[in-house]
Design a protein around this motif. Structure first.
Motif, PDB file in Angstrom:
ATOM      1  N   GLY A 190       0.826  -1.204   0.000  1.00  0.00           N
ATOM      2  CA  GLY A 190       0.000   0.000   0.000  1.00  0.00           C
ATOM      3  C   GLY A 190       0.860   1.254   0.000  1.00  0.00           C
ATOM      4  N   PHE A 191       1.926   1.221   0.791  1.00  0.00           N
ATOM      5  CA  PHE A 191       2.863   2.346   0.830  1.00  0.00           C
ATOM      6  C   PHE A 191       3.471   2.575  -0.555  1.00  0.00           C
ATOM      7  N   LEU A 192       3.924   1.491  -1.183  1.00  0.00           N
ATOM      8  CA  LEU A 192       4.543   1.613  -2.509  1.00  0.00           C
ATOM      9  C   LEU A 192       3.539   2.104  -3.545  1.00  0.00           C
ATOM     10  N   LYS A 193       2.285   1.664  -3.429  1.00  0.00           N
ATOM     11  CA  LYS A 193       1.261   2.101  -4.371  1.00  0.00           C
ATOM     12  C   LYS A 193       1.018   3.611  -4.241  1.00  0.00           C
ATOM     13  N   GLY A 194       0.854   4.079  -3.013  1.00  0.00           N
ATOM     14  CA  GLY A 194       0.643   5.511  -2.792  1.00  0.00           C
ATOM     15  C   GLY A 194       1.848   6.328  -3.225  1.00  0.00           C
ATOM     16  N   MET A 195       3.021   5.838  -2.935  1.00  0.00           N
ATOM     17  CA  MET A 195       4.237   6.534  -3.332  1.00  0.00           C
ATOM     18  C   MET A 195       4.346   6.601  -4.855  1.00  0.00           C
ATOM     19  N   GLY A 196       4.062   5.477  -5.514  1.00  0.00           N
ATOM     20  CA  GLY A 196       4.118   5.444  -6.978  1.00  0.00           C
ATOM     21  C   GLY A 196       3.083   6.354  -7.611  1.00  0.00           C
ATOM     22  N   ARG A 197       1.898   6.398  -7.025  1.00  0.00           N
ATOM     23  CA  ARG A 197       0.850   7.269  -7.557  1.00  0.00           C
ATOM     24  C   ARG A 197       1.295   8.730  -7.500  1.00  0.00           C
ATOM     25  N   GLU A 198       1.865   9.126  -6.373  1.00  0.00           N
ATOM     26  CA  GLU A 198       2.331  10.507  -6.220  1.00  0.00           C
ATOM     27  C   GLU A 198       3.516  10.781  -7.145  1.00  0.00           C
TER      28      GLU A 198
END
Length: 168
Positions: free
Chosen positions: A148-156
């Motif tokens: 989830g952290f990586l997904k949010g980071m990638g989205r940003e």
């Protein structure tokens, strides 16, 4: 009828009388603020004992040199980055939810403790061990949390990347 007063004589106190009045006023202020003055004297004594007053006195005597050195340091290119990064860090910390941050910091601390224990045992883990570990609810939660952290980071990061591409 009374005579009109045509001349007013100003009584100028002598220098000694003015000094006596000033001293009396200071004594009144000292007695009214005794606790505050006693505390201030104690603080000054502690600062003197610790050498801080000597440092401050030295800085004040060399204020031109100190200011020149400070300005030279602030004008360094890296210092501008440090100042900008400091503001960005403060902005970042202000945007964090304290409760979430507390949970994450506790989790990181516990994770570091577990990691130290695993390193002490120096055990090897094979593919079968990894598959078994994935069924552990704690490991599964941590992996999903990291995903989830990586997904949010990638989205940003994708938003920022598109800004660079479009020139915004």
């Amino acid at each position: 009828m009374a005579k009109a007063i045509k001349q007013i004589e100003l009584v100028q106190p002598s220098a000694q009388e003015e000094q006596a009045q000033d001293i009396a006023g200071l004594l009144t202020q000292l007695s009214q603020n005794r606790e505050a003055i006693t505390s201030a004297i104690d603080i000054m004594g502690q600062l003197q004992k610790s050498g801080i007053l000597d440092i401050i006195q030295g800085l004040l005597h060399s204020k031109e040199k100190v200011a020149s050195i400070a300005i030279d340091q602030v004008n360094q290119p890296n210092m501008h980055n440090i100042i900008r990064n400091g503001f960005n860090t403060v902005d970042f910390l202000g945007s964090l939810d304290p409760q979430q941050m507390n949970i994450m910091m506790s989790a990181v601390t516990k994770g570091l403790d577990e990691s130290a224990e695993v390193m002490k045992r120096n055990e090897k883990t094979g593919v079968l061990g990894l598959m078994k570990a994935l069924r552990d609810p704690d490991i599964n939660l941590a992996i999903n949390s990291m995903l989830g952290f990586l997904k949010g980071m990638g989205r940003e990061m994708g938003k920022e990347h598109s800004h660079y591409k479009t020139g915004e």
